[in-house]
Design a protein around this motif. Structure first.
Motif, mmCIF file in Angstrom:
data_model
loop_
_atom_site.group_PDB
_atom_site.id
_atom_site.type_symbol
_atom_site.label_atom_id
_atom_site.label_comp_id
_atom_site.label_asym_id
_atom_site.label_seq_id
_atom_site.Cartn_x
_atom_site.Cartn_y
_atom_site.Cartn_z
ATOM 1 N N ILE A 33 -22.694 -21.127 -8.982
ATOM 2 C CA ILE A 33 -23.563 -20.499 -9.967
ATOM 3 C C ILE A 33 -22.719 -19.551 -10.812
ATOM 4 C CG2 ILE A 33 -25.601 -19.057 -10.350
ATOM 5 C CD1 ILE A 33 -26.205 -21.755 -8.971
ATOM 6 N N CYS A 34 -22.738 -19.779 -12.118
ATOM 7 C CA CYS A 34 -21.988 -18.947 -13.062
ATOM 8 C C CYS A 34 -22.966 -18.130 -13.885
ATOM 9 C CB CYS A 34 -21.129 -19.832 -13.971
ATOM 10 S SG CYS A 34 -20.117 -18.877 -15.120
ATOM 11 N N GLY A 35 -22.825 -16.815 -13.810
ATOM 12 C CA GLY A 35 -23.660 -15.917 -14.598
ATOM 13 C C GLY A 35 -22.896 -15.419 -15.808
ATOM 14 N N SER A 36 -23.585 -15.341 -16.933
ATOM 15 C CA SER A 36 -22.955 -14.899 -18.174
ATOM 16 C C SER A 36 -23.157 -13.402 -18.373
ATOM 17 C CB SER A 36 -23.563 -15.671 -19.352
ATOM 18 O OG SER A 36 -22.892 -15.345 -20.540
ATOM 19 N N ILE A 37 -22.066 -12.716 -18.646
ATOM 20 C CA ILE A 37 -22.087 -11.279 -18.973
ATOM 21 C C ILE A 37 -21.900 -11.180 -20.476
ATOM 22 C CG2 ILE A 37 -20.931 -9.059 -18.650
ATOM 23 C CD1 ILE A 37 -22.137 -10.019 -16.042
ATOM 24 N N ASN A 38 -22.908 -10.657 -21.176
ATOM 25 C CA ASN A 38 -22.833 -10.602 -22.637
ATOM 26 C C ASN A 38 -23.246 -9.242 -23.195
ATOM 27 O OD1 ASN A 38 -25.541 -10.707 -22.171
ATOM 28 N ND2 ASN A 38 -25.958 -12.451 -23.479
ATOM 29 N N GLY A 39 -22.959 -8.192 -22.439
ATOM 30 C CA GLY A 39 -23.304 -6.852 -22.892
ATOM 31 C C GLY A 39 -22.517 -6.432 -24.127
ATOM 32 N N HIS A 40 -23.159 -5.646 -24.968
ATOM 33 C CA HIS A 40 -22.520 -5.136 -26.187
ATOM 34 C C HIS A 40 -21.794 -3.819 -25.948
ATOM 35 C CE1 HIS A 40 -24.473 -8.047 -28.893
ATOM 36 N NE2 HIS A 40 -25.473 -7.967 -28.029
ATOM 37 N N THR A 70 -24.456 -2.944 -16.052
ATOM 38 C CA THR A 70 -25.776 -3.344 -15.564
ATOM 39 C C THR A 70 -25.809 -4.833 -15.242
ATOM 40 O OG1 THR A 70 -26.864 -1.583 -16.806
ATOM 41 C CG2 THR A 70 -28.240 -3.451 -16.145
ATOM 42 N N GLN A 71 -25.305 -5.646 -16.157
ATOM 43 C CA GLN A 71 -25.300 -7.093 -15.936
ATOM 44 C C GLN A 71 -24.419 -7.457 -14.739
ATOM 45 O OE1 GLN A 71 -24.159 -8.750 -19.713
ATOM 46 N NE2 GLN A 71 -26.153 -8.314 -20.626
ATOM 47 N N PHE A 72 -23.285 -6.803 -14.621
ATOM 48 C CA PHE A 72 -22.380 -7.048 -13.502
ATOM 49 C C PHE A 72 -23.065 -6.694 -12.185
ATOM 50 C CE2 PHE A 72 -19.186 -5.488 -10.514
ATOM 51 C CZ PHE A 72 -18.418 -6.627 -10.367
ATOM 52 N N GLU A 118 -12.073 -6.232 -12.257
ATOM 53 C CA GLU A 118 -10.968 -6.237 -11.290
ATOM 54 C C GLU A 118 -11.464 -6.009 -9.865
ATOM 55 O OE1 GLU A 118 -7.206 -4.766 -14.001
ATOM 56 O OE2 GLU A 118 -8.400 -3.251 -12.979
ATOM 57 N N GLU A 119 -12.547 -5.293 -9.732
ATOM 58 C CA GLU A 119 -13.059 -4.945 -8.413
ATOM 59 C C GLU A 119 -13.949 -6.019 -7.794
ATOM 60 O OE1 GLU A 119 -14.972 -1.164 -8.884
ATOM 61 O OE2 GLU A 119 -13.208 -0.297 -9.828
ATOM 62 N N CYS A 120 -14.377 -6.994 -8.567
ATOM 63 C CA CYS A 120 -15.402 -7.909 -8.059
ATOM 64 C C CYS A 120 -14.869 -9.036 -7.181
ATOM 65 C CB CYS A 120 -16.233 -8.475 -9.197
ATOM 66 S SG CYS A 120 -15.537 -9.878 -10.069
ATOM 67 N N GLY A 121 -13.644 -9.481 -7.411
ATOM 68 C CA GLY A 121 -13.091 -10.556 -6.603
ATOM 69 C C GLY A 121 -13.675 -11.930 -6.901
ATOM 70 N N LYS A 122 -14.465 -12.051 -7.938
ATOM 71 C CA LYS A 122 -15.053 -13.339 -8.314
ATOM 72 C C LYS A 122 -14.245 -13.964 -9.448
ATOM 73 C CE LYS A 122 -19.796 -11.991 -7.245
ATOM 74 N NZ LYS A 122 -19.948 -12.707 -6.021
ATOM 75 N N PRO A 123 -14.229 -15.294 -9.527
ATOM 76 C CA PRO A 123 -13.585 -15.938 -10.674
ATOM 77 C C PRO A 123 -14.319 -15.551 -11.964
ATOM 78 C CG PRO A 123 -14.139 -17.551 -8.970
ATOM 79 C CD PRO A 123 -14.782 -16.258 -8.588
ATOM 80 N N LYS A 130 -25.870 -8.520 -7.097
ATOM 81 C CA LYS A 130 -27.066 -8.491 -6.245
ATOM 82 C C LYS A 130 -27.722 -9.860 -6.103
ATOM 83 C CE LYS A 130 -28.213 -3.867 -7.836
ATOM 84 N NZ LYS A 130 -29.119 -3.136 -8.729
ATOM 85 N N ASN A 131 -27.472 -10.749 -7.029
ATOM 86 C CA ASN A 131 -28.226 -11.997 -7.086
ATOM 87 C C ASN A 131 -27.433 -13.242 -6.721
ATOM 88 O OD1 ASN A 131 -30.991 -11.216 -7.989
ATOM 89 N ND2 ASN A 131 -29.791 -10.212 -9.584
ATOM 90 N N GLY A 132 -26.331 -13.086 -6.017
ATOM 91 C CA GLY A 132 -25.614 -14.237 -5.486
ATOM 92 C C GLY A 132 -24.882 -15.090 -6.493
ATOM 93 N N ILE A 133 -24.444 -14.499 -7.579
ATOM 94 C CA ILE A 133 -23.668 -15.233 -8.580
ATOM 95 C C ILE A 133 -22.268 -15.480 -8.010
ATOM 96 C CG2 ILE A 133 -22.686 -15.116 -10.900
ATOM 97 C CD1 ILE A 133 -25.748 -15.416 -10.869
#
Length: 127
Positions: free
Chosen positions: A11-18, A25-27, A67-72, A32-35
């Motif tokens: 599951i790939c979530g898109s981060i598109n904050g301005h 917030t999006q991160f 850098e802190e998330c460890g996700k691709p 929290k939602n298993g992305i």
């Protein structure tokens, strides 16, 4: 890639904050939602190369979050002609991507078809 990697879809979530606050917030919501992986739509923060240069500090702060998330993380700079917010030229497009790739280890960089057809061998432009 090994075929087994495709057995369970990611599951790939898109981060598109301005702003950095919106990105945070999006991160947080993604965490929290298993992305499984994230796509960072950098065009949401920089619609031209000049705007990218003006927002470099804020963009660096966003990179610290990632850098802190460890996700691709997939880096995307989508042009207005392809449904995004980037209004710059091809030179500015590749300047942004090159600088971004030099500042963080993205797992992938999404390149628009028209851009790579126009440029040919794009590796030299971004790596």
């Amino acid at each position: 890639m090994d075929r087994k990697e495709f057995a369970i879809p990611k599951i790939c979530g898109s981060i598109n904050g301005h702003t950095i606050k919106e990105v945070e917030t999006q991160f947080s919501d993604a965490q929290k939602n298993g992305i499984d992986m994230l796509e960072w739509r950098i065009d949401s923060m920089a619609s031209t190369h000049a705007e990218f240069m003006a927002k470099k500090e804020e963009i660096r702060d966003c990179i610290k979050i990632f850098e802190e998330c460890g996700k691709p993380i997939i880096l995307t700079l989508r042009s207005a002609s392809e449904g995004g917010l980037f209004h710059g030229d091809t030179a500015g497009y590749f300047k942004i991507l090159k600088e971004m790739v030099g500042s963080f280890e993205f797992c992938m960089v999404d390149i628009e078809y028209a851009r790579w057809i126009e440029r040919g061998n794009i590796r030299a432009d971004i790596l």
